[in-house]
Design a protein around this motif. Structure first.
Motif, mmCIF file in Angstrom:
data_model
loop_
_atom_site.group_PDB
_atom_site.id
_atom_site.type_symbol
_atom_site.label_atom_id
_atom_site.label_comp_id
_atom_site.label_asym_id
_atom_site.label_seq_id
_atom_site.Cartn_x
_atom_site.Cartn_y
_atom_site.Cartn_z
ATOM 1 N N THR A 147 4.771 1.946 -11.838
ATOM 2 C CA THR A 147 4.486 2.648 -10.589
ATOM 3 C C THR A 147 3.434 3.724 -10.798
ATOM 4 O OG1 THR A 147 6.805 2.322 -9.994
ATOM 5 C CG2 THR A 147 5.556 3.896 -8.664
ATOM 6 N N TYR A 165 -4.096 1.243 -2.721
ATOM 7 C CA TYR A 165 -3.718 -0.046 -3.307
ATOM 8 C C TYR A 165 -4.620 -0.452 -4.476
ATOM 9 C CZ TYR A 165 -0.904 -1.036 0.915
ATOM 10 O OH TYR A 165 0.016 -1.020 1.935
ATOM 11 N N GLY A 180 1.410 -5.371 -6.781
ATOM 12 C CA GLY A 180 2.693 -5.796 -7.334
ATOM 13 C C GLY A 180 2.820 -7.266 -7.667
ATOM 14 N N VAL A 230 1.801 -0.768 -7.601
ATOM 15 C CA VAL A 230 2.602 -0.390 -6.445
ATOM 16 C C VAL A 230 2.726 1.132 -6.412
ATOM 17 C CG1 VAL A 230 4.845 -0.597 -5.314
ATOM 18 C CG2 VAL A 230 3.898 -2.540 -6.606
ATOM 19 N N TRP A 268 7.303 -3.581 -0.359
ATOM 20 C CA TRP A 268 6.852 -2.386 -1.081
ATOM 21 C C TRP A 268 5.406 -2.061 -0.706
ATOM 22 C CZ3 TRP A 268 7.610 -4.230 -6.833
ATOM 23 C CH2 TRP A 268 6.911 -5.407 -7.053
ATOM 24 N N GLY A 269 5.156 -0.777 -0.500
ATOM 25 C CA GLY A 269 3.834 -0.304 -0.122
ATOM 26 C C GLY A 269 3.475 -0.515 1.329
#
Length: 530
Positions: free
Chosen positions: A91, A101, A269, A389, A471-472
């Motif tokens: 992370t 990103y 990710g 991520v 996620w994100g």
């Protein structure tokens, strides 16, 4: 005992955070189809493991620990341990700009950071038609949707739909297919649906072309409004899209052609999704809904060109690709028209009916076997595996915690599985042995008529889609303000995306519709924190 650790870790520290180990396990045999009223013995398929990874098997004790730490929580008064780091030790801190990103996974070595940067250069590389003086960059098309990977995956995030006179369909296209036979390698999969490329237009429609070659079409999109009433007096207007292939350059499509829109997805990710043991994903499948909860997740099973066996499909909106390398090679061929060792045709998606395209100059005429070679494909793959991520935000906010409870109570976690532990792997420290929080089971689910594209792909029928990782997702429109949600970008907000859910997700959607307004707002606040 687990302890909290800083976000940025060395490769050695990755092992300190590692919780458990993983093993390559196989799926149970699948049943082959037989005539009505008959039974057909199970056909033993190749092991549905992870042949692209070098892994260390799990022990019985580690398996028990995995089950304990990935079990869904029942307490929502505080964040769970390690919840702030959805990608484990990989992370990175959440940026507040459009580069959120575009960071590399934490814990890469100096040499790996260099590989990442070289891969980033290739991801952003603008290709040109042949012949060109820049011989290392020619070979574009002759039919294509974009001149670089980055022009679809804007800032490594989502694309957007074309809007009015600012026609920017480079981040969106239409897939196309016709009914066809089941490939020989997949005939053991009893519910695999046979399709084939459209004879004239191939597997997807390209709206840009090299000089002297007609483009295939222009994407048309229109919307009709639908108003949804929510508990508490709120209303939401959804936009139902209708797509058309306009200005066809090679005559009409075959009468039984099936079209399906695609907006470029977020890239973060992916290496961690690839590192989830296939066995852990298969264990979540319940195709017959034997537990009676209305959720019938099914694994996508695909043929791997690279590994020459049936594998679990993890990537793409319908789970059509087994590995990041194959997904990347497919995008080079279909989106940009660039040949790779896995897809060596220099004309990309051009068909035999498109003679000008097949005869056009290409980048292999200067003794290159393919327009991008394997070492450069490896760099692009490494880059795609290691887009990081971002960390969660505001996880201790009471509204976020209440929203998380609503998410669980509504049944959203039946498909959006919160947690996995990745394989312990040699050579991929950033993804190895991590507790991750993708909020996806990577299985196929029936999403109802509202989201149906009526175009089957492999095991996925016209109503089924692979569960999208969440996620994100709260940073989507920070990275690209024009981005929408779902496979075609129709949802302008996260609430709209929820309201489009149907089929297996209808009960969860209806729960959200009936929530008091303050609880519904908390649910969206939770999603925004992911």
């Amino acid at each position: 005992m687990m302890r909290d650790v800083p976000l940025h870790r060395s490769a050695t520290a990755l092992g300190a955070l590692s919780l458990l180990a993983a093993a390559t396990l196989s799926a149970p045999p699948l049943q082959a189809a037989g005539p009505a009223g008959t039974t057909t013995p199970a056909i033993a398929l190749p092991q549905l493991g992870d042949p692209h990874l070098t892994v260390v098997p799990r022990t019985v004790e580690e398996t028990a620990r995995i089950q304990a730490i990935t079990a869904p929580t029942t307490e929502f008064d505080a964040p769970e341990p390690f919840e702030a780091r959805p990608a484990g030790a990989a992370t990175v801190r959440a940026r507040k700009d459009d580069e959120a990103y575009s960071q590399h996974s934490a814990g890469l070595t100096f040499e790996e950071e260099l590989e990442f940067k070289l891969g980033n250069g290739l991801f952003k590389k603008v290709w040109v038609p042949s012949p060109a003086s820049t011989r290392a960059s020619d070979g574009l098309g002759p039919l294509y949707n974009a001149r670089s990977c980055q022009r679809c995956h804007l800032k490594d995030g989502r694309g957007h739909v074309p809007e009015g006179p600012d026609y920017a369909a480079a981040t969106m296209f239409l897939r196309v297919s016709v009914p066809g036979p089941v490939p020989e390698q997949l005939q053991a999969v009893h519910d695999y649906i046979g399709t084939a490329p459209e004879p004239t237009y191939g597997g997807q429609l390209q709206d840009i072309s090299a000089p002297g070659v007609p483009a295939e079409y222009r994407l048309g999109v229109t919307y009709s409004a639908e108003t949804i009433s929510l508990n508490g007096g709120e209303t939401v207007t959804l936009q139902r899209p209708s797509y058309s292939a306009d200005s066809l350059g090679y005559g009409p499509l075959q009468a039984d052609a099936m079209l399906s829109p695609r907006v470029a997805p977020t890239m973060i990710g992916l290496g961690l999704l690839e590192a989830i043991p296939a066995a852990d994903i298969l264990a979540l499948a319940d195709p017959e809904d034997r537990d009676g909860d209305g959720i019938s997740g099914r694994p996508s099973l695909v043929w791997s060109k690279e590994h020459q066996q049936i594998m679990l499909g993890r990537f793409g909106y319908k789970g059509g690709m087994p590995t990041i390398h194959e997904q990347s090679a497919g995008a080079f061929a279909g989106d940009i028209g660039i040949s790779t060792p896995l897809n060596p045709a220099h004309w990309g998606d051009c068909t035999e009916a498109q003679t000008a395209c097949r005869a056009a100059p290409h980048g292999g005429e200067d003794a290159r076997e393919t327009e991008i070679d394997q070492p450069n494909m490896d760099l692009v793959t490494f880059y795609s595996q290691n887009l990081a991520v971002p960390a969660r935000r505001a996880i201790e906010d009471p509204a976020v915690l209440r929203g998380k409870e609503q998410f669980y109570n509504a049944g959203c976690t039946s498909c959006h599985t919160p947690k996995f532990v990745t394989h312990r792997m040699d050579g991929r420290d950033a993804q190895s042995f991590q507790l991750i929080w993708p909020y996806s089971d990577l299985l196929l689910h029936d999403m109802g008529d509202g989201l149906a594209d009526n175009r089957p792909a492999g095991r996925a029928n016209g109503r089924e889609w692979r569960t999208a990782p969440l996620w994100g997702i709260g940073l989507t429109q920070q990275v690209n303000p024009r981005a929408g949600f779902l496979h075609d970008g129709r949802a302008r907000t996260l609430l709209e995306a929820v309201l489009w859910h149907g089929g297996e997700a209808a009960a969860a959607r209806d729960t959200v519709v009936n929530l008091p307004p303050e609880d519904r707002a908390d649910l969206i606040r939770f999603l925004e924190s992911l």
